[in-house]
Scaffold this active site. Structure first.
Site, PDB file in Angstrom:
ATOM      1  N   ASP A   1       0.865  -1.174   0.000  1.00 55.90           N
ATOM      2  CA  ASP A   1       0.000   0.000   0.000  1.00 55.90           C
ATOM      3  C   ASP A   1       0.903   1.226   0.000  1.00 55.90           C
ATOM      4  O   ASP A   1       1.773   1.351   0.857  1.00 55.90           O
ATOM      5  CB  ASP A   1      -0.897   0.014   1.246  1.00 55.90           C
ATOM      6  CG  ASP A   1      -1.988  -1.045   1.150  1.00 55.90           C
ATOM      7  OD1 ASP A   1      -1.982  -1.812   0.171  1.00 55.90           O
ATOM      8  OD2 ASP A   1      -2.835  -1.123   2.060  1.00 55.90           O
TER       9      ASP A   1
ATOM     10  N   ASP B   1     -14.313  -4.808  -3.708  1.00 53.68           N
ATOM     11  CA  ASP B   1     -14.339  -4.803  -2.246  1.00 53.68           C
ATOM     12  C   ASP B   1     -15.745  -5.224  -1.842  1.00 53.68           C
ATOM     13  O   ASP B   1     -16.711  -4.511  -2.110  1.00 53.68           O
ATOM     14  CB  ASP B   1     -14.046  -3.400  -1.693  1.00 53.68           C
ATOM     15  CG  ASP B   1     -12.601  -2.975  -1.948  1.00 53.68           C
ATOM     16  OD1 ASP B   1     -11.788  -3.837  -2.340  1.00 53.68           O
ATOM     17  OD2 ASP B   1     -12.292  -1.784  -1.750  1.00 53.68           O
TER      18      ASP B   1
END
Lengths: 252, 213
Positions: free
Chosen positions: A11, A130
């Site tokens: 990330d 997601d």
């Protein structure tokens, strides 16, 4: 025989590596280029950057990092985060990304999947989903790091993504992400069984057995993990050796 | 040595270029890499890499839409008979025709067609994506010092169906045997991506740079 893939994910925020718990509480832990090199040398099958930079002003930093990574890492590099136009995809691919992972923009406009896969080829279009459990064998798509509900059924959406030309699905469980309690295996299995394109399991890995379950029970083609590799709890080789011992076909 | 990477608007040419640099460094060879779509550059080159991503049809049209490019590639390969390395759809374009989207003519340098891979096993996914073992079915210079059954990175849904088995030097298994590499005189191509296949891929590119006909 085609091997199952292990994909470490970094990330990246403002050009630095971070990993949060349920998308908040970010910790800074290094340069993505250096990390990617370590993963490349360590036997990662692919590498993934997820850009969580909020401001578009800082996008240039990401492109530089992608370009630097592409100079020294000869494994496929997927970059995701904030991609909303054909231009965004083009600049990432030109910088050296091999695939892009598209999330919110594809949920908002399913046609964007079609446009981008026709333009750049399905092989480089990863659709990031997601999903959050909302009932028995029912999951809903969430966007914006799991904050916004959409009312869209995850399985239906995965099928649409495939039909529109997605080459792969990166499936993250919003419930499990950051918990270290393992993937949402029911979700992974449900999606993997509904489409014929590869599914990457993501969200929730805390130990090596979770990776195994992602393949064995979740039927994933690839597993993505961040923190277990990132903080040195396990190396990629540890994971590969463990999975081979358990009978999963893995590249050494 | 001038090595040109043909730029006709397909994918990520930088990674091919970077991998080629790494391959040259590995064997201490000095090369000049050009990323170009100019017929003159193509014809001046000692070696050429023809990359390709996306669909057969889009790639073929991509080459055809650049003035003189298609003809200069034909001249380089068929008349000058200099080495070419086609990667993925770049290799597929060596065929007579491709069946992706609609039937599209290729260069016709290697007899065969490019068709969608048919799978009976419902658990197998398409694209055939990831690391697979490559069987070297015919010994050749390009795979010098590369172990049989080494892993290379694939991503494709269509496969090259060669008419002449002698043109196939490597295969990979995905339910059935799938063409992984073709070689016919000065024409070489791989279905997999050497530029994404770590050390094995760099080694293959080094061998291409060393390749003397």
């Amino acid at each position: 025989m085609l091997k199952k893939r292990i994909i470490p994910c970094l990330d990246v925020k403002d050009g630095r590596v971070v990993k949060g718990i349920n998308f908040v509480n970010l910790k800074d832990a290094g340069d993505p280029v250096e990390q990617a090199k370590i993963y490349d040398k360590g036997g990662a099958d692919e590498i993934c950057f997820l850009d969580i930079t909020a401001s578009s002003d800082n996008r240039k930093i990401l492109l530089d990092k992608v370009s630097e990574t592409a100079k020294s890492c000869f494994v496929p590099l997927t970059v995701g985060g904030g991609i909303s136009s054909i231009e965004d995809i083009k600049s990432l691919l030109l910088a050296g990304a091999d695939k892009v992972s598209i999330n919110t923009a594809a949920v908002k406009d399913h046609n964007f999947i079609k446009e981008s896969s026709i333009r750049f080829g399905s092989q480089c279009i990863v659709i990031a989903i997601d999903a959050k459990k909302i009932g028995n064998n029912k999951w809903e798509i969430f966007t914006h790091g799991g904050r916004n509900s959409t009312g869209i059924d995850a399985i239906e959406y995965a099928k649409i993504a495939e039909k529109n030309g997605a080459g792969e699905i990166l499936l993250t469980s919003v419930d499990k992400d950051g918990t270290k309690t393992g993937y949402d295996l029911e979700l992974t299995r449900a999606i993997a069984s509904s489409v014929s394109i590869p599914v990457i399991a993501s969200g929730g890995v805390g130990n090596l057995d979770h990776l195994y379950e992602g393949f064995n029970t979740g039927l994933a083609s690839a597993v993505l993990a961040a923190s277990i590799f990132h903080y040195g709890e396990y190396s990629i080789i540890d994971a590969k050796n463990y999975l081979i011992k358990k009978g999963i076909p893995i590249r050494i | 040595m001038y090595v040109s990477i043909v730029d006709y608007g397909t994918g990520n040419l930088n990674s091919v270029s970077k991998a080629l640099e790494a391959a040259a460094t590995k064997i201490n060879k000095k090369i000049n890499i050009r990323i170009s779509n100019k017929p003159k550059d193509i014809l001046d080159s000692d070696k050429i890499i023809l990359p390709g991503q996306g669909s057969y049809r889009q790639c073929a049209l991509g080459v055809k839409n650049i003035s003189g490019l298609w003809d200069s590639l034909n001249e380089f390969v068929l008349i000058k008979k200099k080495p070419i390395f086609g990667i993925c759809v770049g290799m597929q374009l060596f065929s007579d025709q491709g069946f992706e989207e609609e039937v599209t003519k290729g260069f016709g340098w290697i007899k065969g067609s490019v068709k969608r891979i048919k799978l009976n096993n419902k658990d197998l996914k398409l694209p055939h994506m990831g690391w697979n073992e490559v069987n070297i079915v015919k010994k050749n210079e390009l795979f010098l010092d590369i172990k049989n059954l080494s892993h290379f990175y694939f991503v494709h849904s269509y496969g090259f169906e060669a008419e002449n088995i002698n043109d196939v030097v490597c295969t990979t298994d995905y339910e059935k045997s799938v063409v992984a590499a073709l070689l016919k005189e000065n024409i070489f191509g791989t279905q997999f991506h050497p530029e994404k296949s770590q050390e094995n891929g760099i080694k293959l590119l080094s061998n291409f740079l060393n390749w003397n006909l």
